[in-house]
Enzyme design. Structure first.
Site: not given
Ligand SMILES: NC(=O)c1ccc[n+]([C@@H]2O[C@H](COP(=O)([O-])OP(=O)(O)OC[C@H]3O[C@@H](n4cnc5c(N)ncnc54)[C@H](OP(=O)(O)O)[C@@H]3O)[C@@H](O)[C@H]2O)c1
Length: 244
Positions: A141, A154
């Site tokens: 991130s 985080y």
């Molecule tokens: N969106 C942003 O602005 C942003 C920015 C920087 C980095 N990121 C990173 O990008 C990655 C993806 O996040 P996203 O933004 O796409 O958010 P998201 O839409 O909330 O997706 C998060 C995913 O992680 C899964 N997850 C959460 N806890 C889990 C667990 N214990 N075991 C297995 N799966 C789990 C969720 O699935 P389930 O709930 O079905 O398990 C979901 O598929 C993350 O690592 C996040 O930190 C996001």
């Protein structure tokens, strides 16, 4: 294009960046093996990929359980005969101020974001060693690049992954590729895990105003995977132009 025929495990594939990455890779001919905790959305992603002619498998996976990641990797090897890439994408961001003492949220971020990524690496490495090739892609991130209040724990979990990723890259030798990708504000369900109502509202408003689509990050991941075997894309940062 070298995506066609690759076998790719993606954690956190039920939503957001993981889902977008799965769809894009499948469109380009990869067999994608999806993991997340919630079966229903996972199944919906798999059905959408199948309906457009893609190859997909999925398995309920909680990245906090080492055995779940071993089973997910085994499922990929059973289905595809090998494992080309693991995308350690699952992550949560229940951010808050330190003096709110949301210690359970801190534990969750350590367990999912850091420990979960390590478990993914641990599950894939023996397979990669046996095969003599492989690729670890860790989703980090920009929160770890520009440190701001409320994102301390985080960002720390993400920078723990960054540190581990660099050491892994140096240990990996000439046949194993290691990539870190740092998304900025991306339009996903990321805000869902925030337990502080005011913070959730603020983050969702910020994301609504500035975020780029999850596809933008997926394209970065696909770019890294698509390179020839001797080309290791080490680090990618993709953020909205408008993100300060
Ligand atoms: N969106 C942003 O602005 C942003 C920015 C920087 C980095 N990121 C990173 O990008 C990655 C993806 O996040 P996203 O933004 O796409 O958010 P998201 O839409 O909330 O997706 C998060 C995913 O992680 C899964 N997850 C959460 N806890 C889990 C667990 N214990 N075991 C297995 N799966 C789990 C969720 O699935 P389930 O709930 O079905 O398990 C979901 O598929 C993350 O690592 C996040 O930190 C996001």
């Amino acid at each position: 294009m070298s995506i066609d025929g690759k076998i790719v495990v993606i954690t956190g594939a039920s939503s957001g960046i993981g889902r977008a990455t799965a769809k894009l890779l499948a469109q380009q001919g990869a067999l994608v093996v999806l993991g997340a905790r919630r079966l229903e959305p996972l199944q919906q992603v798999a059905e959408a990929i199948s309906a457009s002619g893609g190859r997909v498998a999925f398995r309920q996976t909680d990245v906090r359980q080492r055995g779940d990641l071993e089973a997910l990797v085994s499922a990929a090897v059973e289905e595809g005969g090998q494992l080309d890439v693991i995308v350690n994408n699952a992550g949560v961001g229940p951010i808050s101020r330190f003096d709110d003492l949301k210690v359970e949220d801190w534990d969750l971020m350590i367990d999912v974001n850091f420990r979960g990524t390590l478990y993914g690496i641990a599950a894939a490495l023996p397979v990669f060693a046996r095969q003599g090739f492989g690729h670890v892609v860790n989703v980090i991130s920009t929160a770890g690049l520009k440190i701001v209040p409320t994102m301390g724990v985080y960002a720390a979990t993400k920078n723990a992954v960054r540190t581990a990723t660099e050491a892994l890259r140096q240990e990996a030798g000439p046949t194993l590729r290691v990539t870190e990708i740092s998304p900025g504000m991306t339009a996903t369900n990321f805000g869902d895990s925030i337990t502080d109502a005011a913070m959730k509202k603020k983050i969702e408003a910020d994301l609504g105003a500035t975020a780029i689509p999850a596809d933008a990050i997926a394209r970065g991941i696909v770019f890294a995977i698509d390179q020839p075997a001797e080309v290791d894309v080490g680090s990618i940062v993709i953020r909205p132009t408008a993100q300060g």
